[in-house]
Design a protein around this motif. Structure first.
Motif, PDB file in Angstrom:
ATOM      1  N   ALA A  70       0.838  -1.203   0.000  1.00 40.07           N
ATOM      2  CA  ALA A  70       0.000   0.000   0.000  1.00 40.07           C
ATOM      3  C   ALA A  70       0.871   1.250   0.000  1.00 40.07           C
ATOM      4  O   ALA A  70       0.598   2.210  -0.726  1.00 40.07           O
ATOM      5  CB  ALA A  70      -0.933  -0.010   1.207  1.00 40.07           C
ATOM      6  N   VAL A 125      -1.724   3.654  -1.905  1.00 38.92           N
ATOM      7  CA  VAL A 125      -3.143   3.337  -1.750  1.00 38.92           C
ATOM      8  C   VAL A 125      -3.334   2.821  -0.326  1.00 38.92           C
ATOM      9  O   VAL A 125      -2.368   2.693   0.427  1.00 38.92           O
ATOM     10  CB  VAL A 125      -3.612   2.271  -2.772  1.00 38.92           C
ATOM     11  N   THR A 126      -4.564   2.506   0.046  1.00 39.80           N
ATOM     12  CA  THR A 126      -4.803   1.970   1.389  1.00 39.80           C
ATOM     13  C   THR A 126      -4.568   0.458   1.397  1.00 39.80           C
ATOM     14  O   THR A 126      -4.671  -0.212   0.362  1.00 39.80           O
ATOM     15  CB  THR A 126      -6.249   2.234   1.847  1.00 39.80           C
ATOM     16  N   SER A 127      -4.272  -0.069   2.576  1.00 41.26           N
ATOM     17  CA  SER A 127      -4.092  -1.514   2.682  1.00 41.26           C
ATOM     18  C   SER A 127      -5.420  -2.237   2.426  1.00 41.26           C
ATOM     19  O   SER A 127      -5.423  -3.367   1.937  1.00 41.26           O
ATOM     20  CB  SER A 127      -3.505  -1.900   4.040  1.00 41.26           C
ATOM     21  N   TRP A 150      -7.517  -1.491   0.100  1.00 42.33           N
ATOM     22  CA  TRP A 150      -7.571  -1.649  -1.348  1.00 42.33           C
ATOM     23  C   TRP A 150      -6.703  -2.826  -1.781  1.00 42.33           C
ATOM     24  O   TRP A 150      -7.106  -3.631  -2.627  1.00 42.33           O
ATOM     25  CB  TRP A 150      -7.113  -0.371  -2.047  1.00 42.33           C
ATOM     26  N   ALA A 171      -8.491  -6.006  -0.898  1.00 40.65           N
ATOM     27  CA  ALA A 171      -9.656  -6.188  -1.763  1.00 40.65           C
ATOM     28  C   ALA A 171      -9.228  -6.670  -3.155  1.00 40.65           C
ATOM     29  O   ALA A 171      -9.840  -7.585  -3.718  1.00 40.65           O
ATOM     30  CB  ALA A 171     -10.449  -4.889  -1.869  1.00 40.65           C
ATOM     31  N   GLU A 172      -8.179  -6.083  -3.697  1.00 39.38           N
ATOM     32  CA  GLU A 172      -7.710  -6.479  -5.029  1.00 39.38           C
ATOM     33  C   GLU A 172      -7.126  -7.884  -5.009  1.00 39.38           C
ATOM     34  O   GLU A 172      -7.222  -8.621  -5.988  1.00 39.38           O
ATOM     35  CB  GLU A 172      -6.695  -5.472  -5.567  1.00 39.38           C
ATOM     36  N   ARG A 222     -10.041 -10.312  -4.922  1.00 39.05           N
ATOM     37  CA  ARG A 222     -10.660 -10.305  -6.240  1.00 39.05           C
ATOM     38  C   ARG A 222      -9.819 -11.079  -7.259  1.00 39.05           C
ATOM     39  O   ARG A 222     -10.292 -11.440  -8.325  1.00 39.05           O
ATOM     40  CB  ARG A 222     -10.803  -8.846  -6.678  1.00 39.05           C
TER      41      ARG A 222
END
Length: 85
Positions: free
Chosen positions: A23, A28-30, A32, A35-36, A39
């Motif tokens: 991150a 970006v945030t951890s 995110w 989540a990625e 996914r």
């Protein structure tokens, strides 16, 4: 001496990183990052309940994800190619 530096760079590329480190690297945030990974979009390694990321895989993913302006074929007689957003 130069060989040691190269060896260290190779080890750094294969070092496993935490979501917080990824991150920070990507700004970006951890959340995110997690989540990625869930996914399946961000390459990761599962170690039981832990998720880790190879620096080399993240760098490759960033390179593959990089995008710039794309141009389309210009119609016959057009003077400029259009830029696709």
């Amino acid at each position: 001496m130069r060989g040691r530096r190269r060896e260290q760079q190779e080890q750094d590329q294969e070092a496993l990183m935490t979501a917080d480190e990824v991150a920070s690297l990507m700004q970006v945030t951890s959340a995110w990052v997690y989540a990625e990974s869930r996914r399946g979009a961000l390459p990761h390694v599962r170690l039981g309940r832990y998720v880790r990321f190879r620096r080399s895989a993240i760098n490759r993913w960033l390179d593959d994800s990089e995008r710039g302006p794309r141009t389309t074929q210009r119609p016959e007689g057009a003077k400029f190619a259009s830029v696709v957003p």
